[in-house]
Scaffold this active site. Structure first.
Site, short mmCIF file in Angstrom:
data_model
loop_
_atom_site.label_atom_id
_atom_site.label_comp_id
_atom_site.label_asym_id
_atom_site.label_seq_id
_atom_site.Cartn_x
_atom_site.Cartn_y
_atom_site.Cartn_z
N TYR A 198 56.86 4.86 -49.13
CA TYR A 198 56.09 4.87 -47.89
C TYR A 198 54.86 5.76 -47.99
O TYR A 198 53.85 5.52 -47.34
CB TYR A 198 56.95 5.41 -46.73
CG TYR A 198 57.78 4.38 -46.00
CD1 TYR A 198 58.76 3.65 -46.66
CD2 TYR A 198 57.59 4.16 -44.64
CE1 TYR A 198 59.52 2.73 -45.99
CE2 TYR A 198 58.36 3.23 -43.95
CZ TYR A 198 59.33 2.53 -44.63
OH TYR A 198 60.08 1.62 -43.95
N LYS A 224 69.10 3.02 -56.95
CA LYS A 224 68.93 1.92 -57.91
C LYS A 224 68.71 2.57 -59.27
O LYS A 224 67.68 2.38 -59.92
CB LYS A 224 67.74 1.05 -57.46
CG LYS A 224 67.58 -0.25 -58.21
CD LYS A 224 68.59 -1.30 -57.83
CE LYS A 224 68.45 -2.52 -58.75
NZ LYS A 224 69.51 -3.52 -58.56
N ASP A 276 71.82 -2.80 -53.98
CA ASP A 276 72.16 -4.21 -53.75
C ASP A 276 73.66 -4.34 -53.44
O ASP A 276 74.07 -5.09 -52.56
CB ASP A 276 71.73 -5.09 -54.93
CG ASP A 276 72.05 -4.49 -56.30
OD1 ASP A 276 72.53 -3.34 -56.37
OD2 ASP A 276 71.83 -5.19 -57.31
N ASP A 302 65.62 2.48 -44.74
CA ASP A 302 65.02 1.66 -43.69
C ASP A 302 65.79 0.34 -43.57
O ASP A 302 66.20 -0.08 -42.49
CB ASP A 302 63.54 1.39 -44.02
CG ASP A 302 62.89 0.48 -42.99
OD1 ASP A 302 63.08 0.72 -41.79
OD2 ASP A 302 62.20 -0.48 -43.39
N ASP A 309 69.06 -0.72 -40.69
CA ASP A 309 68.98 -1.88 -39.79
C ASP A 309 70.18 -2.79 -39.99
O ASP A 309 70.78 -3.28 -39.03
CB ASP A 309 67.69 -2.67 -40.02
CG ASP A 309 66.54 -2.17 -39.15
OD1 ASP A 309 66.63 -1.03 -38.66
OD2 ASP A 309 65.56 -2.91 -38.97
C1 IPM Z 1 61.87 2.56 -38.60
C2 IPM Z 1 60.72 1.58 -38.52
C3 IPM Z 1 59.50 2.20 -39.20
C4 IPM Z 1 59.85 2.41 -40.66
C5 IPM Z 1 58.21 1.39 -39.06
C6 IPM Z 1 57.88 1.11 -37.61
C7 IPM Z 1 57.06 2.06 -39.75
O1 IPM Z 1 61.05 0.35 -39.07
O2 IPM Z 1 61.77 3.62 -37.96
O3 IPM Z 1 62.85 2.29 -39.27
O4 IPM Z 1 59.75 1.49 -41.48
O5 IPM Z 1 60.25 3.52 -41.01
MN MN Z 2 63.07 0.28 -39.86
#
Ligand code: IPM
Ligand code: MN
Length: 351
Positions: free
Chosen positions: A142, A187, A219, A243, A247
């Site tokens: 990032y 990884k 993975d 990230d 999710d």
């Molecule tokens: C998160 C979001 C952010 C990230 C984006 C909005 C930049 O997806 O907080 O997980 O990728 O970190």
């Molecule tokens: Mn995210």
């Protein structure tokens, strides 16, 4: 206790869910005799519209002067499909993380017995799942050097030992208070940064002989989260893997609208729901504010107000168990976003 809280509502449903969390914090002030001073500031698309900057200097200054930041959501579809937009709402969040030094993103993955049927997984797989992800937040791909030349683009992934060490210590400290297991996700069969992570994490783990450490390639971890989610206690990983996996982990609970997060730093810390700005629901009063309310509870924990935080969590749990929730939870009593805020605040005052 008196605290200063920077409130960054942001875009989409951000302001609506933040409003509910503030109702709840007001109830806590009354019940426990605290004073929370709120300082509102702009971030995201709304900040771009009003100032041209997704993170105005004034916002940063307010955050730096506060004891904590309560954050709604950012993002606007106007920018999502325009890769050439020079300023983007997300830049506000990334700059905020870097400027405040928020190096660890902590995301509990909790299940609620009354909501298990909403999980895309079979109930017996998801029942009792309770883990927490420690995602490194200010390093890696990032924030490495990025660029483009003719038809080539690159994003460098860079980590230092110290960047790995500081979040690793937090993860092991957390594991000590939980089921005493850390899983490092990397990884290391391919990436040099992952091999540094393994090396440093192993070195630090020697100081925590009571905590078990194991390793998973990312993975494989993506599969294990679906197949055997109950094996995890503390999952530790770098920025981009975290990230994606956080999710994935949030949806298996079936109750993503209930999951809070904390981003912890040296100077201050920030609390936000894990969901995004949900632009389609803006202004409709249908968003679930519980994730933001539970984020406020995590904030109170950081002030060492554990009893207060627990009262919030209990109220949310009670409400769900009595069958009240926003529409997507499919409970017997379907409520508006604002009603949930009122109900939780009233419950707290009645407790
Ligand atoms: C998160 C979001 C952010 C990230 C984006 C909005 C930049 O997806 O907080 O997980 O990728 O970190
Ligand atoms: Mn995210």
């Amino acid at each position: 206790m008196e605290k200063n809280i920077a409130v960054l509502s942001g875009d989409g449903i951000g302001p609506e869910v933040i409003e509910q969390a503030l109702k709840v914090l007001t109830a806590i002030e009354t019940k426990f005799n605290h004073k929370f001073h709120t300082h509102f500031a702009l971030v995201g698309a709304i900040a771009i519209n009003q100032t041209g900057n997704p993170l105005p200097e004034e916002t940063l200054a307010i955050c730096l002067q506060s004891d904590a930041v309560l954050f709604g959501a950012i993002g606007d579809p106007k920018y999502d499909n325009d890769p050439s937009a020079p300023v983007r709402p997300e830049q506000g969040l990334l700059r905020l993380r870097k400027s405040l030094g928020l190096f660890a993103n902590v995301r509990p993955v909790t299940t609620y017995p009354t909501l298990l049927s909403l999980s895309p997984l079979k109930e017996e797989k998801i029942k009792g799942v309770d883990f927490v992800i420690y995602r490194e937040l200010t390093g890696g791909i990032y924030f490495g050097e990025k660029g483009r030349k003719d038809d080539i683009a690159y994003d460098h992934c860079v980590y230092s030992r110290e960047e790995i060490a500081r979040i690793t210590r937090l993860a092991f400290d957390a594991a000590r208070l939980r089921r005493k297991k850390v899983t490092l996700v990397d990884k290391a069969n391919v990436l040099e940064t992952s091999r540094l992570w393994r090396d440093e994490v192993k070195r630090i783990s020697a100081q925590y002989p009571d905590v078990e450490l194991d390793f998973l390639f990312v993975d494989n971890a993506a599969m294990q989260i679906i197949q055997f989610p109950s094996q995890f206690d503390v999952m530790l990983t770098e920025n981009m893997f975290g990230d994606i996996l956080s999710d994935e982990a949030s949806v298996i609970t079936g109750s993503m609208g209930l999951l809070p997060s904390a981003s912890v730093g040296a100077k201050t810390s920030l609390y936000e729901p894990i969901h995004g700005s949900y632009p389609q629901a803006t202004g409709l009063d249908i968003a679930n504010p519980m994730a933001t309310i539970l984020s406020a509870a995590m904030m109170l924990d950081s002030f060492n107000l554990h009893a207060e935080a627990e009262v919030i969590r209990e109220s949310v749990k009670n409400l769900l168990e009595s069958g009240y929730g926003t529409a997507e939870l499919q409970l017997p009593h379907s409520c508006k976003c604002s009603e949930i805020g009122d109900l939780i605040a009233a419950k707290i005052l009645a407790m």
